[in-house]
Write a protein that holds these residues in place. Structure first.
Motif, PDB file in Angstrom:
ATOM      1  N   MET A   1     -13.737 -39.867  17.752  1.00  0.00           N
ATOM      2  CA  MET A   1     -13.512 -41.334  17.837  1.00  0.00           C
ATOM      3  C   MET A   1     -14.689 -41.706  18.798  1.00  0.00           C
ATOM      4  O   MET A   1     -15.510 -42.802  18.341  1.00  0.00           O
ATOM      5  N   GLU A   2     -14.918 -41.113  19.799  1.00  0.00           N
ATOM      6  CA  GLU A   2     -15.707 -41.663  21.061  1.00  0.00           C
ATOM      7  C   GLU A   2     -17.247 -41.563  20.408  1.00  0.00           C
ATOM      8  O   GLU A   2     -17.821 -42.353  20.774  1.00  0.00           O
ATOM      9  N   THR A   3     -17.234 -40.435  19.550  1.00  0.00           N
ATOM     10  CA  THR A   3     -18.734 -39.963  19.156  1.00  0.00           C
ATOM     11  C   THR A   3     -19.216 -41.230  17.966  1.00  0.00           C
ATOM     12  O   THR A   3     -20.358 -41.864  17.904  1.00  0.00           O
ATOM     13  N   ARG A   4     -18.084 -41.415  17.248  1.00  0.00           N
ATOM     14  CA  ARG A   4     -18.467 -42.914  16.175  1.00  0.00           C
ATOM     15  C   ARG A   4     -18.640 -43.974  17.224  1.00  0.00           C
ATOM     16  O   ARG A   4     -19.587 -44.639  16.617  1.00  0.00           O
ATOM     17  N   ALA A   5     -18.001 -44.183  18.033  1.00  0.00           N
ATOM     18  CA  ALA A   5     -18.208 -45.562  18.876  1.00  0.00           C
ATOM     19  C   ALA A   5     -19.486 -45.289  19.556  1.00  0.00           C
ATOM     20  O   ALA A   5     -20.117 -46.623  19.483  1.00  0.00           O
ATOM     21  N   ARG A   6     -20.124 -44.377  19.967  1.00  0.00           N
ATOM     22  CA  ARG A   6     -21.333 -44.326  20.600  1.00  0.00           C
ATOM     23  C   ARG A   6     -22.547 -44.480  19.679  1.00  0.00           C
ATOM     24  O   ARG A   6     -23.371 -45.088  19.943  1.00  0.00           O
ATOM     25  N   TRP A   7     -22.252 -43.909  18.292  1.00  0.00           N
ATOM     26  CA  TRP A   7     -23.357 -44.358  17.167  1.00  0.00           C
ATOM     27  C   TRP A   7     -23.119 -45.757  16.873  1.00  0.00           C
ATOM     28  O   TRP A   7     -24.530 -46.497  16.537  1.00  0.00           O
ATOM     29  N   THR A   8     -21.868 -46.350  16.986  1.00  0.00           N
ATOM     30  CA  THR A   8     -21.910 -47.716  16.670  1.00  0.00           C
ATOM     31  C   THR A   8     -22.790 -48.766  17.687  1.00  0.00           C
ATOM     32  O   THR A   8     -23.521 -49.614  17.508  1.00  0.00           O
ATOM     33  N   LEU A   9     -22.583 -48.096  18.909  1.00  0.00           N
ATOM     34  CA  LEU A   9     -23.217 -48.796  20.158  1.00  0.00           C
ATOM     35  C   LEU A   9     -24.658 -48.780  20.034  1.00  0.00           C
ATOM     36  O   LEU A   9     -25.426 -49.848  20.327  1.00  0.00           O
ATOM     37  N   VAL A  10     -25.230 -47.467  19.928  1.00  0.00           N
ATOM     38  CA  VAL A  10     -26.556 -47.394  19.814  1.00  0.00           C
ATOM     39  C   VAL A  10     -27.183 -48.142  18.641  1.00  0.00           C
ATOM     40  O   VAL A  10     -28.390 -48.634  18.732  1.00  0.00           O
ATOM     41  N   SER A  11     -26.563 -48.053  17.470  1.00  0.00           N
ATOM     42  CA  SER A  11     -26.923 -48.859  16.346  1.00  0.00           C
ATOM     43  C   SER A  11     -27.045 -50.554  16.685  1.00  0.00           C
ATOM     44  O   SER A  11     -27.994 -51.189  16.216  1.00  0.00           O
ATOM     45  N   LEU A  12     -25.985 -51.074  17.127  1.00  0.00           N
ATOM     46  CA  LEU A  12     -25.928 -52.336  17.792  1.00  0.00           C
ATOM     47  C   LEU A  12     -27.156 -52.720  18.698  1.00  0.00           C
ATOM     48  O   LEU A  12     -28.022 -53.755  18.408  1.00  0.00           O
ATOM     49  N   LEU A  13     -27.520 -51.639  19.502  1.00  0.00           N
ATOM     50  CA  LEU A  13     -28.522 -51.901  20.729  1.00  0.00           C
ATOM     51  C   LEU A  13     -30.084 -51.807  19.861  1.00  0.00           C
ATOM     52  O   LEU A  13     -30.798 -52.426  20.100  1.00  0.00           O
ATOM     53  N   PHE A  14     -30.051 -50.864  18.964  1.00  0.00           N
ATOM     54  CA  PHE A  14     -31.161 -50.777  18.106  1.00  0.00           C
ATOM     55  C   PHE A  14     -31.412 -51.917  17.541  1.00  0.00           C
ATOM     56  O   PHE A  14     -32.700 -52.626  17.413  1.00  0.00           O
ATOM     57  N   ALA A  15     -30.436 -52.484  16.829  1.00  0.00           N
ATOM     58  CA  ALA A  15     -30.461 -54.032  16.030  1.00  0.00           C
ATOM     59  C   ALA A  15     -31.150 -54.858  17.038  1.00  0.00           C
ATOM     60  O   ALA A  15     -31.847 -55.975  16.666  1.00  0.00           O
ATOM     61  N   LEU A 136     -33.430 -43.622  21.224  1.00  0.00           N
ATOM     62  CA  LEU A 136     -32.957 -44.341  19.794  1.00  0.00           C
ATOM     63  C   LEU A 136     -32.703 -45.612  19.977  1.00  0.00           C
ATOM     64  O   LEU A 136     -32.937 -46.446  19.059  1.00  0.00           O
ATOM     65  N   ALA A 137     -31.983 -46.208  21.294  1.00  0.00           N
ATOM     66  CA  ALA A 137     -31.558 -47.388  21.439  1.00  0.00           C
ATOM     67  C   ALA A 137     -32.765 -48.402  21.463  1.00  0.00           C
ATOM     68  O   ALA A 137     -32.841 -49.607  20.714  1.00  0.00           O
ATOM     69  N   ASN A 138     -33.697 -48.039  22.339  1.00  0.00           N
ATOM     70  CA  ASN A 138     -34.905 -48.725  22.358  1.00  0.00           C
ATOM     71  C   ASN A 138     -35.991 -48.665  21.285  1.00  0.00           C
ATOM     72  O   ASN A 138     -36.841 -49.417  21.260  1.00  0.00           O
ATOM     73  N   SER A 139     -35.738 -47.969  20.390  1.00  0.00           N
ATOM     74  CA  SER A 139     -36.745 -47.653  19.334  1.00  0.00           C
ATOM     75  C   SER A 139     -36.830 -48.988  18.263  1.00  0.00           C
ATOM     76  O   SER A 139     -37.804 -49.269  17.671  1.00  0.00           O
ATOM     77  N   GLY A 140     -35.600 -49.490  18.272  1.00  0.00           N
ATOM     78  CA  GLY A 140     -35.731 -50.908  17.414  1.00  0.00           C
ATOM     79  C   GLY A 140     -36.626 -51.998  17.923  1.00  0.00           C
ATOM     80  O   GLY A 140     -37.127 -52.764  17.296  1.00  0.00           O
TER      81      GLY A 140
END
Length: 421
Positions: A1-15, A136-140
């Protein structure tokens, strides 16, 4: 569950990063149209570019401090909302005075973004994954800068430069809605292995004792050297972000349409460098067990190589060579990006990460005030971009040298155990 939350967080920061650079690069893309309509000469245009960073640099520190106190979710919500609204208000400017005012407040809104990414990665990721997560987060951001040319160029030509700012500002407001719905400040359960890693790095441990005074960290030679190196990185970035589109139109006589396409190339290459640099950092940490040593290797090599390439760009007159050299410079520049924040994460306790990271980012972004304005005056006085390219390379090279001399591992540097690597 936390792994999924991490990917959601990084995706939002990427965007969010993609939107931030799309917004701030929009002025550079539309500069030929704005300067013509508002009668701005190169020196005045340089001051307008720099004005963004008056607000931005200060609020890098304010935003980092606020993240430590109130949490990054709230800070980023306010940050994105402010910058999106003032991006849209660029459309209402009627002269240099109103443009300067809007750009300063726009910069204040964007200032907290990177320091809050740093805080969130510190909260959500173990140390041997943090540089990769930052990458990954900053590549956006570099993708946002890459698409700014064709997107903003198309919008400006299809509608008007004013309408383009309103449209891209509205995208940021939509991001705020998604962020408030999905983001969390920290995971609900401790990160696996994080306590053992922190125990091996006493200086960055969070053991319940009162944190050391903020000034203790801000006076450290390693932090100051890292901040100056980040200034060198930012000088390349903001010289390129502010003036490269105008360089293509002024020095190589490209049309707005062609410039919008050609300007994508260095940014697209930069995405690769940003992600690769983060993974290289963490790979070296796992291979050597020496966190600071690994960050330094990537930082010095990448920033030094970027400095050489940017200086050489000023010596070539052919378009293809200039764009190729800039692309390589941006690749290496971005490869170093994660190392500055990673050094902070490796040497500063978690309760001070936001403020110290914000301070380092504040020093770096003073380059945003200096580089665009100084470049404008150099171009105005010499009629050429050559001296501006060379100066940019020298400043970045000095940053790499300062890190080589002054950044040293703490006595108890992070030593990863094989099972944690």
């Amino acid at each position: 569950m936390e792994t999924r939350a991490r990917w959601t967080l990084v995706s939002l920061l990427f965007a969010g990063g993609m939107i931030s650079y799309l917004d701030r690069a929009a002025l550079s893309i539309t500069a030929p149209l704005i300067s013509k309509e508002l009668n701005l000469d190169p020196a005045q245009l340089g001051i307008v570019f720099s004005s963004f960073f008056v607000g931005y640099a200060l609020f890098c520190f304010v935003g980092g401090y606020s993240a430590d106190r109130w949490g990054p979710k709230v800070v980023l919500s306010v940050s994105m909302l402010v910058w999106s609204l003032f991006c849209g208000l660029t459309a209402a400017t009627v002269g240099i005075a109103s443009l300067l005012l809007v750009r300063v407040i726009f910069g204040m809104g964007e200032g907290p973004f990177c320091a809050n990414i740093n805080k969130l990665v510190s909260n959500w990721y173990p140390r041997d994954q943090q540089a990769s997560a930052l990458g990954l987060a900053n590549s956006g951001q570099s993708i946002g800068a890459a698409i700014a040319g064709p997107v903003v160029g198309f919008l400006a030509l299809a509608t008007s430069w004013r309408a383009s700012f309103v449209i891209i500002g509205a995208v940021g407001v939509l991001w705020v809605v998604a962020w408030l719905w999905l983001a969390k400040d920290k995971p609900s359960t401790p990160i696996a292995g994080q306590e053992q890693l922190n125990a091996q790095l006493p200086e960055a441990a969070d053991d319940g004792a009162a944190p050391a005074p903020l000034s203790t960290y801000l006076r450290r030679p390693a932090i100051l050297a890292t901040a100056f190196a980040f200034f060198g990185y930012a000088y390349i970035l903001y010289f390129f972000l502010s003036w490269f589109p105008s360089y293509l139109t002024m020095a190589h006589h490209l049309s707005i349409q062609k410039m919008s396409i050609v300007s994508v190339i260095p940014w697209a290459v930069g995405v690769t460098g940003l992600v690769a640099g983060g993974y290289a950092c963490d790979w070296l940490v796992r291979r050597t067990g020496r966190a600071i040593f690994s960050r330094k290797i990537v930082l010095i090599t990448s920033l030094g190589a970027g400095a050489v390439c940017i200086a050489l760009t000023g010596a070539v007159s052919e378009l293809t060579s200039a764009v190729a050299l800039m692309a390589v410079a941006v690749f290496f520049m971005y490869a170093s990006f994660n190392t500055y924040f990673a050094i902070v994460l490796d040497t500063v306790e978690k309760r001070r990460v936001g403020a110290v990271g914000g301070f380092v980012h504040f020093i770096a972004n003073l380059a945003g005030i200096v580089a665009p304005a100084l470049t404008g005056f150099l171009v105005q006085s010499s009629g050429s971009f050559k001296s501006a390219f060379v100066l940019t390379g020298i400043i970045a090279a000095l940053g790499a040298l300062f890190v080589a001399i002054f950044v040293r591992a703490p006595t108890a540097e992070l030593q990863l155990q094989p099972e944690l690597a």
